[in-house]
Enzyme design. Structure first.
Site, PDB file in Angstrom:
ATOM      1  N   GLY A   1      25.165 -59.916  27.379  1.00  0.00           N
ATOM      2  CA  GLY A   1      25.499 -58.880  28.357  1.00  0.00           C
ATOM      3  C   GLY A   1      26.272 -59.478  29.529  1.00  0.00           C
TER       4      GLY A   1
ATOM      5  N   ASP B   1      31.146 -53.697  20.392  1.00  0.00           N
ATOM      6  CA  ASP B   1      32.075 -53.504  19.268  1.00  0.00           C
ATOM      7  C   ASP B   1      33.464 -54.059  19.631  1.00  0.00           C
ATOM      8  OD1 ASP B   1      29.901 -52.025  18.337  1.00  0.00           O
ATOM      9  OD2 ASP B   1      30.764 -50.122  18.990  1.00  0.00           O
TER      10      ASP B   1
HETATM   11  O1  RIB Z   1      28.418 -48.980  19.696  1.00  0.00           O
HETATM   12  C1  RIB Z   1      28.796 -47.703  20.104  1.00  0.00           C
HETATM   13  C2  RIB Z   1      28.845 -46.763  18.929  1.00  0.00           C
HETATM   14  O2  RIB Z   1      27.545 -46.608  18.392  1.00  0.00           O
HETATM   15  C3  RIB Z   1      29.312 -45.372  19.256  1.00  0.00           C
HETATM   16  O3  RIB Z   1      30.697 -45.233  19.124  1.00  0.00           O
HETATM   17  C4  RIB Z   1      28.486 -44.490  18.318  1.00  0.00           C
HETATM   18  O4  RIB Z   1      29.239 -43.746  17.422  1.00  0.00           O
HETATM   19  C5  RIB Z   1      27.524 -45.429  17.620  1.00  0.00           C
HETATM   20  O5  RIB Z   1      27.936 -45.771  16.351  1.00  0.00           O
END
Ligand code: RIB
Length: 291
Positions: A207, A239
């Site tokens: 984080g 992500d």
């Molecule tokens: O990590 C964020 C994502 O988690 C979002 O976009 C949502 O769709 C879930 O998959």
């Protein structure tokens, strides 16, 4: 080279709330927006915006054709995204005033991806290509087996975390990315320290404290500082980090350089409200220097 991503595609319904709702609470949202999301789609967009050729393997229903089209507009190769006769996945995302979130997922088509479609997609790859997965689709084990057999660098982002799902793919992994809480949960589930896992490269994201990279063969246990930012929405930051790390490696950068770039991208991402649609491109990331 190509980054193959067996990944989820969701419609994200994002609600701005004063605090995350508790049990039995009814809460009025200050705003609501719908956009492209899913951990898989977010990673594909991040890697594409960072300059890589990304082939997304996944599925949507007829109600999700817009999502497939949007991935294509963002530069992702969408030829391996199937159109199925089921609803597209979606996520209800509450984001509070501190930028923290709580997410409810409906998997829909993300859990219906056909194994034949995965092997057909991966068969066009080459040794040294990257295969990445998260835990929002079916067929993770078969995909890791195929990827490993074909000589791909196989990467798993262990979110949403499930120890059994990680255990199932662990023998085939070259690269594992997880956060600190997930790392502790995995240590408990396996009864070993994270540094003793038989995976070549492991990144533990911390984080606002940055990230830790472990590579036992090279004797590496290195910590990276995060850039300081004021968070608006942390959704999709992990992500974005993963997509940028993989793209940087794909483009020949060292792991240290890749992590530094990806932390910069994730820091910029948390200053923005939304998910795939607001993932920064490489130029924005290179120009960003935090607070
Ligand atoms: O990590 C964020 C994502 O988690 C979002 O976009 C949502 O769709 C879930 O998959």
């Amino acid at each position: 080279m190509t980054i193959f991503n067996l990944g989820s595609i969701n419609a994200d319904h994002v609600y701005r709330v004063p605090h995350l709702p508790g049990p039995g609470e009814t809460l009025a949202a200050g705003s609501m927006q719908t956009g492209l999301g899913g951990k898989g789609a977010n990673m594909s967009v991040a890697s594409a915006r960072a300059g890589s050729h990304v082939a997304h393997i996944g599925a949507v229903g007829a109600d999700g054709l817009w999502a497939r089209n949007r991935l294509m507009e963002y530069g992702v190769d969408t030829r391996h995204i199937a159109l199925l006769d089921v609803p597209t996945g979606h996520a209800i995302i509450n984001v509070d005033d501190a930028g923290e979130n709580a997410i409810t997922l409906f998997s829909g088509a993300n859990q219906m991806i056909e194994e034949n479609a995965i092997s057909a997609a991966l068969s066009v790859g080459r040794t040294g290509d990257i295969l990445v997965m998260q835990n929002e689709t079916n067929a993770q084990v078969i995909a890791t087996q195929i990827g490993s057999n074909l000589g791909f660098r196989v990467c798993y982002a262990a979110a949403p975390f499930d120890a059994d799902a990680v255990k199932a793919v662990l023998p085939f992994l070259d690269f594992l990315i997880l956060n600190q809480i997930e790392a502790r949960q995995l240590e408990t589930a396996l009864g070993i320290k994270i540094e003793d896992l038989k995976v070549a490269d492991i990144i533990v994201t911390l984080g606002s404290d940055g990230a830790r990279w472990l590579n036992a063969a090279k004797g590496v246990d290195q910590q990276f500082e995060a850039l300081k930012v004021t968070p608006v929405d942390t959704t999709g930051a992990g992500d974005t980090f993963t997509g940028y790390v993989l793209s940087a490696l794909d483009r020949g950068m060292s792991m240290g350089q890749a992590i530094s770039l990806a932390m910069r991208a994730a820091a910029l991402m948390v200053t923005r409200m939304g998910t795939a649609d607001v993932i920064p491109d490489l130029k924005e990331v290179e120009e960003f220097s935090g607070l």
